[in-house]
Design a protein around this motif. Sequence first.
Motif, PDB file in Angstrom:
ATOM      1  N   HIS A  83      -8.102 -13.764  -5.908  1.00 29.19           N
ATOM      2  CA  HIS A  83      -8.079 -12.323  -5.795  1.00 29.19           C
ATOM      3  C   HIS A  83      -7.361 -11.631  -4.566  1.00 29.19           C
ATOM      4  O   HIS A  83      -7.908 -12.078  -3.534  1.00 29.19           O
ATOM      5  N   TRP A  84      -6.511 -11.165  -4.863  1.00 30.06           N
ATOM      6  CA  TRP A  84      -5.623 -10.812  -3.476  1.00 30.06           C
ATOM      7  C   TRP A  84      -5.954  -9.237  -3.066  1.00 30.06           C
ATOM      8  O   TRP A  84      -5.957  -8.459  -3.960  1.00 30.06           O
ATOM      9  N   PHE A  85      -6.570  -9.255  -1.891  1.00 27.73           N
ATOM     10  CA  PHE A  85      -6.545  -7.735  -1.433  1.00 27.73           C
ATOM     11  C   PHE A  85      -6.377  -7.530   0.101  1.00 27.73           C
ATOM     12  O   PHE A  85      -5.946  -8.376   0.823  1.00 27.73           O
ATOM     13  N   GLN A  86      -6.507  -6.468   0.462  1.00 30.01           N
ATOM     14  CA  GLN A  86      -6.101  -5.867   1.704  1.00 30.01           C
ATOM     15  C   GLN A  86      -7.481  -5.384   2.593  1.00 30.01           C
ATOM     16  O   GLN A  86      -7.772  -4.233   2.715  1.00 30.01           O
ATOM     17  N   PRO A  87      -7.692  -6.294   3.365  1.00 30.83           N
ATOM     18  CA  PRO A  87      -8.989  -6.007   4.246  1.00 30.83           C
ATOM     19  C   PRO A  87      -8.634  -5.111   5.361  1.00 30.83           C
ATOM     20  O   PRO A  87      -7.615  -4.689   5.366  1.00 30.83           O
ATOM     21  N   LEU A  88      -9.618  -4.616   6.014  1.00 30.65           N
ATOM     22  CA  LEU A  88      -9.388  -3.487   6.876  1.00 30.65           C
ATOM     23  C   LEU A  88      -8.502  -3.823   8.155  1.00 30.65           C
ATOM     24  O   LEU A  88      -8.299  -2.928   8.679  1.00 30.65           O
ATOM     25  N   THR A  89      -8.327  -4.927   8.501  1.00 29.85           N
ATOM     26  CA  THR A  89      -7.399  -5.295   9.557  1.00 29.85           C
ATOM     27  C   THR A  89      -5.942  -5.202   9.045  1.00 29.85           C
ATOM     28  O   THR A  89      -5.216  -5.738  10.241  1.00 29.85           O
ATOM     29  N   GLY A  90      -5.754  -5.094   8.006  1.00 23.86           N
ATOM     30  CA  GLY A  90      -4.147  -4.810   7.584  1.00 23.86           C
ATOM     31  C   GLY A  90      -3.701  -5.982   7.004  1.00 23.86           C
ATOM     32  O   GLY A  90      -2.996  -5.700   5.940  1.00 23.86           O
TER      33      GLY A  90
END
Length: 727
Positions: free
Chosen positions: A88-95
């Motif tokens: 599951h590929w995602f974009q955490p809040l650090t970029g």
Amino acid sequence: MAMLRFHALKETLNRKPVEIKENGRRSEIFGDNVFNEHAMLQHLTKDAYKSVMNAIEFGAKIDRKIADHISTGMKEWAISKGATHYTHWFQPLTGATAEKHDAFFETIGSGRAMEKFDGGQLVQQEPDASSFPNGGIRNTFEARGYTAWDPTSPAFVYGTTLCIPTIFVAYTGEALDNKAPLLRALQSVDQAATAVCKYFDKNVTKVNASLGWEQEYFLIDSALAAARPDIILTGRTLLGHSSAKGQQLDDHYFGSIPNRVMSFMRDLENECMLLGIPVKTRHNEVAPNQFELAPIFEEANLAVDHNSLLMDVMEKVSQRHQFKVLFHEKPFAGINGSGKHNNWSLATNTGVNLLSPGKTPMKNLQFLTFFVNTIKAVHDNEELIRAAIASASNDHRLGANEAPPAIISVFIGSQLSAVLDELENVTKGKLSPQEKTDLKLNIVGKIPEILLDNTDRNRTSPFAFTGNKFELRAVGSWSNCAGPMTVLNTIIAKQLKDFKVEVDALIAKKDLKKDEAVFNILREYIKASKKIRFEGNGYGEAWEKEAAERGLSNNKTTPEALKAQISKKTISLYEEMNVMSKIEVEARHEIELEEYILRIQIEGRVLGDIARNHVIPTAIRYQNTLIENVSGLKEIFGKDFKKLATEQIDLIERISEHIAGINSKVNAMTEERKKANKLEGQQSAEVYCNKVKPYFDEIRYHCDKLELLVDDNIWPLVKYRELLFTR
Ligand code: ADP
Ligand code: MG
């Protein structure tokens, strides 16, 4: 250490371009590793296919049973592409992007195994999320987070992994990533823009925001980069005397692409083609070893994903070519930094670009509506836009001595300025038939389809209209486009929503015709937003002074700029548009402040270390050589030695002065850092910004002077000329 520098240089000089085999025409391999419509048609049942398409087009929910069909088809397709794992590929809040790989492989008893991937695994996963930043959200709610499939961005196979784009949310519903708020903002702008479009064309049922990013970057030989601890740990050079030759001759910009770089670019483009990233343009940039890559624009959510993916792919491909890619906004002092222009527009499902002037007066009134509303939205929310592009690294561009400035303004070109000036004088209330005709024929009707002066853009403007789109230029090269795209689309949504209410009110109460009402409201907006329009040179003190008189903000640092993220106005905007709750907004702000603090803290430590442990010992070594030389001269020439040793003695003294300078400044910086570390949040960030960071330049000054004084043969750090001109 000097050994490392020379070893690295030798290695670099022996490099050859990596040979690249391209497998066929690009149009043929485009999207080969993407589970796109074509692949879905081949691998899904009719119902499963329809269900995904409905989810993409109308946001319809996917039934769990159907999800099982989809996952099976997706798995078979992925395995045929060589995948063994899924993530599951995602974009955490650090970029950056995050992924945890699981194998399809499962044992099924009696010593046998099979490949499995069910609907549940496709739709929802629980990553071990405790290590991703959440700005206190999960502590507050003691909730765990999960990732959920975003069917609007297609799954893809990268390497041997099936990557499923997902959003990342807490069990209590708060978004823990960059993408969930973006999707909500896009939905909100769709709703608001579609409603406004109905004034002009009843057939419009959906409006998509589009994004075309332009990614700038530097490529440095990996051996040279590895010999610079500052590049490895902070992404930029914290010291280094400028090279005698920099970008002044523009010969890199206009020269041909270096061979090794060309081979990297072809390899990269090949990967992009397989992943369905429609890259189109590549070229040298202004600074030496600086380059740019741009795709054909796409629907904003997909474009954001593609940019994140691209940055990841670039890092991987660059390794194959013995390069290190630098995304930092200002890796080198004294030459241009890197940005990521975000070209943005709105397009209807009937195929109309709402920011493109049309052929008829009616089409142009629609264009003007969206055009003026965009300007008004930027005017009303300039501080929030500034906040959305703020970061420790982007501070080296915005607010430093480089365009674009930290002041947000809008450039529209002289032709459209003239049109807006005319519209400003439209009569309030009912228009005479004569006036209406005149407006339609001579003003709105005269907007040319191709706007000449928008091809010659004002490169210093942070937000420029470039013919058929706006271009947000202040975005940093390192940042995730999701942040600025969420802000931009949210403020436009809010603006269009308010516009609709105002126009409807005029039609109802004042008995105005639709186009009269539109003209009337646009007229008010043009007046109200005038101060944000600026056609001049946005670089330098004159504009800063004028902007201050106009009442525009000029938040030069990240801690200053970020304040707008949590203002009452911002929170109510996000809540009204259903983009983020107060908790989500505050959590993000906390994370960004924290990231700022950490980055400056790390830079401070690295600089202190290099200055003390690399630069000073080297300077002392060289100074000892000089002292030996002076003593030798004294031995040979007796009291006459002074005449012969003037230069040496002078050097010895100067070296001592710079060493003393480094020592005292590093000590002082460390003291300030200690103070900052005792504080939290905003206060800590401000001390780091205003007390710690200013020492960077002072320490650097002494180090760079020593670089000029000390024997090149023993200087440990790869020099600017070597980093920038070795190909
Ligand atoms: P440059 O600014 O480098 O001269 P262009 O103006 O041709 O280049 O385009 C820059 C970027 O703008 C490209 O990535 C392109 O895909 C994108 N673009 C063009 N039209 C639109 C649009 N309607 N919406 C969003 N992006 C667009
Ligand atoms: Mg551009």
